[in-house]
Design an enzyme around this catalytic site. Structure first.
Site, mmCIF file in Angstrom:
data_model
loop_
_atom_site.group_PDB
_atom_site.id
_atom_site.type_symbol
_atom_site.label_atom_id
_atom_site.label_comp_id
_atom_site.label_asym_id
_atom_site.label_seq_id
_atom_site.Cartn_x
_atom_site.Cartn_y
_atom_site.Cartn_z
ATOM 1 N N GLY A 42 -3.421 -68.756 -40.988
ATOM 2 C CA GLY A 42 -4.428 -70.092 -42.182
ATOM 3 C C GLY A 42 -3.089 -69.456 -43.093
ATOM 4 N N LEU A 43 -3.055 -70.340 -44.955
ATOM 5 C CA LEU A 43 -2.421 -70.652 -45.154
ATOM 6 C C LEU A 43 -1.499 -69.272 -46.171
ATOM 7 C CD1 LEU A 43 -4.860 -72.803 -47.565
ATOM 8 C CD2 LEU A 43 -2.603 -73.163 -46.309
ATOM 9 N N SER A 44 -0.726 -69.771 -46.695
ATOM 10 C CA SER A 44 -0.196 -68.151 -47.439
ATOM 11 C C SER A 44 -0.697 -68.032 -48.249
ATOM 12 C CB SER A 44 1.348 -68.885 -47.922
ATOM 13 O OG SER A 44 1.844 -68.601 -48.946
ATOM 14 N N SER A 116 1.443 -70.765 -39.381
ATOM 15 C CA SER A 116 1.792 -71.361 -37.466
ATOM 16 C C SER A 116 0.971 -72.427 -37.529
ATOM 17 C CB SER A 116 0.961 -70.220 -36.138
ATOM 18 O OG SER A 116 -0.473 -70.224 -36.841
#
Length: 230
Positions: A42-44, A116
């Protein structure tokens, strides 16, 4: 994009695989659970590390052998020589996939928390192990919410052009197409998210844990409303 690249590895022509007498099956029998890779993506700011560690805590309290591979932590050592170009990101995930596989072979439930961003890289990591050993968890949080959690100030710097190749801003994130589980880490409670992940792990025969009935009901309600897979 990472799909156009291949990582060049040195050929080990004289290396021969040594088969151990203590096998994965024996380790798993001793642990009373299977080894598996639980891959959080997932996003930061989407809550990957928070959720991975909370799930580990729950598993640990139930006697499971666990370990978390965290995206920031591995860049202090194993991947400290890598940057954030598409090629370096690919190599980062390749190394993590190989290390996660070793943990899994040791009978450990290894939880990986990495952005990722590229599907090909995640699928390459999945392809390192047998079917059923890799459980992909997509931490689904809108970027607007991720930015409000920006305790490190990274999004602000990326918006200002101070950080190049920042996922979600100046570098793409490819949403998983068929993850084993999608968790709404943007609005659902942490406890409910943990129950969803534990449920996914249990349903796939990794271990056998009892879920909290109240939180399980909340998780099922979210799945029904969002269309996510339980």
């Amino acid at each position: 994009m990472s799909s156009d690249m291949t990582t060049q590895l040195p050929a080990s022509t004289n290396a021969v695989w040594h088969h151990a007498t203590v096998t994965r099956a024996r380790r798993e029998a001793q642990n009373s659970h299977r080894g598996a890779i639980i891959w959080f993506t997932g996003l930061s700011g989407s809550g990957k590390s928070t959720l991975a560690h909370a799930v580990e805590e729950s598993l640990h309290q139930h006697g499971c052998r666990t370990f978390v591979l965290d995206g920031d932590n591995v860049r202090h050592g194993l991947c400290g020589d890598l940057g954030f170009s598409a090629q370096d990101r690919q190599e980062n995930i390749r190394r993590v996939g190989e290390v996660a596989k070793l943990f899994m072979e040791a009978g450990v439930i290894v939880l990986t928390a990495f952005i990722s961003p590229y599907r090909d890289d995640r699928e390459r990591a999945r392809g390192m192990v047998a079917h059923g050993d890799f459980i992909e968890i997509y931490c689904d949080t809108p970027i607007e919410i991720c930015e409000t959690r920006d305790v490190k100030g990274l999004y602000k710097k990326a918006r200002a052009g101070e950080i190049a190749e920042f996922t979600g801003i100046s570098s793409p994130y490819q949403v998983p197409e068929n993850p084993e589980l999608t968790v709404n880490t943007g609005t659902a409670s942490l406890d409910a998210c943990v129950q969803q992940v534990i449920g996914a792990i249990t349903n796939r025969g990794v271990c056998a844990l009892q879920l909290d009935p109240t939180l399980e009901s909340e998780s099922k309600k979210y799945c029904q409303e969002s269309g996510a897979q339980p």
